[in-house]
Design an enzyme around this catalytic site. Structure first.
Site, PDB file in Angstrom:
ATOM      1  N   GLY A   2       0.874  -1.126   0.030  1.00  0.00           N
ATOM      2  CA  GLY A   2      -0.031  -0.148   0.161  1.00  0.00           C
ATOM      3  C   GLY A   2       1.023   1.211   0.003  1.00  0.00           C
ATOM      4  N   GLY A   3       0.364   2.271   0.631  1.00  0.00           N
ATOM      5  CA  GLY A   3       1.030   3.657   0.726  1.00  0.00           C
ATOM      6  C   GLY A   3       2.464   3.303   1.347  1.00  0.00           C
ATOM      7  N   GLY A  35      23.182   9.340 -30.969  1.00  0.00           N
ATOM      8  CA  GLY A  35      22.789   9.955 -29.839  1.00  0.00           C
ATOM      9  C   GLY A  35      23.692   9.409 -28.586  1.00  0.00           C
ATOM     10  N   ALA A  36      23.777   8.073 -28.661  1.00  0.00           N
ATOM     11  CA  ALA A  36      24.658   7.611 -27.451  1.00  0.00           C
ATOM     12  C   ALA A  36      25.935   8.022 -27.443  1.00  0.00           C
ATOM     13  CB  ALA A  36      24.767   5.948 -27.705  1.00  0.00           C
TER      14      ALA A  36
END
Length: 477
Positions: free
Chosen positions: A169-170, A375-376
């Site tokens: 949960g939280g 781009g690498a």
């Protein structure tokens, strides 16, 4: 006074029993240590100083008024790891399943505040059933108080979370904000909704391990940075991790003397990169040949195997390592063609890495061993994004794209022959054009990689660099 001291000793003994001997026995039968046993393993012997030992919950609802335990399900305080100050909290599953109440949360918040004020790491040992239902929204407010401190402490002091039981949960969001998450096989579970809820909503059959076990988060989701087979291994790894980290954003990382000569050259590096540019090799071999005593403390070992990340030392200095791994998916960063890639958000994911490199103001060293295409080349700490010391091996190939793809575009409609690929490779797929532009500081003998990097780090000890003043950046999420 003697009678009062006896009462104090009784109270201390009571607090150390947590939820009682029977519940401690159950904890041990599950193969789990108690909160205090974990702290004994984690911290230097005799250094733990407990805070808020006598705190109890304040709720009178649903029978809780008659059931109070000293410490209220969490042991908090400070101690030392290799002599350095750390603040800690360890949730005690023997007390109300380690559930978080108002008082429980206040104890955690106190040590987090102390860690910030004193510039020391905060380590959380999580073993909790979640929010204490009997306290309603007050327990939820306690979680939010912790989340706020996690966020404010981010980038100021190291935050480490060990999941040593359920975390649902939280409760999962606090570890998720911290810097490093450790999990233990067969013991740790993290999920927002449990198997029963999943079955009700999606009709999927899954158990705790398959939904949120250590291996799932270590290899599939990437939520866990480290996965171990036992609690002791996990706690020992936390100690090892801290040996690489500064205590806060103003301190230097620990310096550890090494017997490994700083001028050591390694002949192995001459043959590690195959002559065939399409043949893979293991970047682990390069890293271990370069760093002090071959020790590489790998992070996310089982996740995203095409990139290696972790910590090591060079000349005794702590360094972070980021390396393409040619042995997995040719070491690609994720910049691959395809509908699934584009729809999966390749643009924003690539931008995250680029943002992190551009924003970093620490000394940044780059060694190009073989391929740096497209781009690498830019993303992996190029000179253009403030790389401080950039070198390449003679085997480096730096170009817009690989020879085959380039030839297919340059000679569109014509055959992409081996001769044309060879011509392109000879003209562009090498490091000398980049070096001629000053994009590389040097082209080096691979055997000199270690001494060159150590010398560069020494010159960068006094580096001064900063980003423009701003409230915060906007990381592309």
């Amino acid at each position: 006074m003697r009678e009062k001291l006896e009462l104090l000793q009784q109270k201390r003994a009571e607090s150390e029993l947590g939820g009682g001997a029977e519940r401690i026995k159950v904890q041990h039968e599950k193969g789990k240590m108690t909160a205090r046993e974990r702290l004994d393993v984690l911290l230097d012997p005799g250094t733990f100083v407990e805070l808020d030992r006598f705190v109890t919950h304040r709720s009178s609802d649903f029978g809780l008024a008659d059931e109070k335990y000293l410490g209220d399900g969490v042991v908090t305080g400070y101690g030392r790891i290799e002599g350095r100050l750390v603040y800690v909290f360890a949730q005690d599953f023997t007390v109300f399943g380690g559930s978080l109440s108002e008082a429980h949360a206040e104890k955690i918040c106190k040590v987090m505040d102390c860690a910030m004020q004193n510039g020391a790491p905060i380590i959380g040992l999580n073993d909790s059933g979640g929010a204490r239902i009997q306290e309603g929204v007050v327990s939820l407010g306690g979680y939010a108080d912790i989340f706020l401190r996690n966020t404010l402490a981010s980038g100021v002091v190291p935050q480490i979370s060990a999941i040593l039981g359920p975390c649902a949960g939280g409760a999962v969001y606090s570890p998720a904000i911290t810097d490093f998450v450790f999990m233990v096989r067969g013991v740790s579970y993290m999920f927002v909704t449990g198997p029963n809820v999943v079955k009700t909503v999606t009709h999927e059959e899954v158990d705790f391990e398959g939904l949120g076990g250590a291996d799932v988060h270590g290899a599939t989701s990437g939520v866990a940075h480290f996965v171990h087979d036992s609690e002791r291994d996990s706690l020992a790894a936390i100690r090892a991790l801290l040996s690489f980290l500064p205590s806060n954003n103003l301190d230097e990382a620990p310096h550890r003397a090494s017997a490994d000569p700083p001028d050591r050259r390694d002949e192995v590096l001459l043959d590690v990169v195959p002559d065939n540019p399409t043949k893979p090799y293991d970047m682990h071999d390069v890293i271990r040949s370069v760093v002090d005593e071959g020790e590489f403390f790998e992070v996310h070992r089982d996740y995203g195997g095409n990139l290696l990340v972790g910590f090591a030392r060079l000349g005794g200095r702590s360094v972070g390592v980021i390396a393409n791994q040619p042995a997995v998916l040719a070491g690609v960063l994720g910049f691959l063609p395809g509908v699934a890639q584009e729809h999966g958000g390749i643009i924003k994911h690539g931008a995250k890495l680029l943002y992190a490199y551009c924003e970093a103001t620490v000394p940044k060293l780059t060694v190009i061993t073989r391929k740096a295409y497209g781009g690498a080349y830019d993303v992996m700490n190029s000179k253009h994004i403030r790389g401080d010391y950039n070198v390449a091996w003679p085997s480096a190939e730096i170009a817009v794209m690989g020879p085959k793809g380039a030839v297919e575009i340059l000679y569109k409609g014509e055959a992409a022959t081996e001769e044309r690929e060879a011509e392109y490779r000879e003209k562009f797929a090498h490091p000398y054009l980049a070096a001629a532009r000053g994009y590389l500081d040097d082209i080096i003998d691979p055997r000199d990689t270690r001494p060159r990097l150590i010398a560069a780090l020494a010159t960068l000890e006094t580096k001064r660099d900063k980003n423009p003043p701003k409230k915060h950046g906007n990381l592309p999420l």
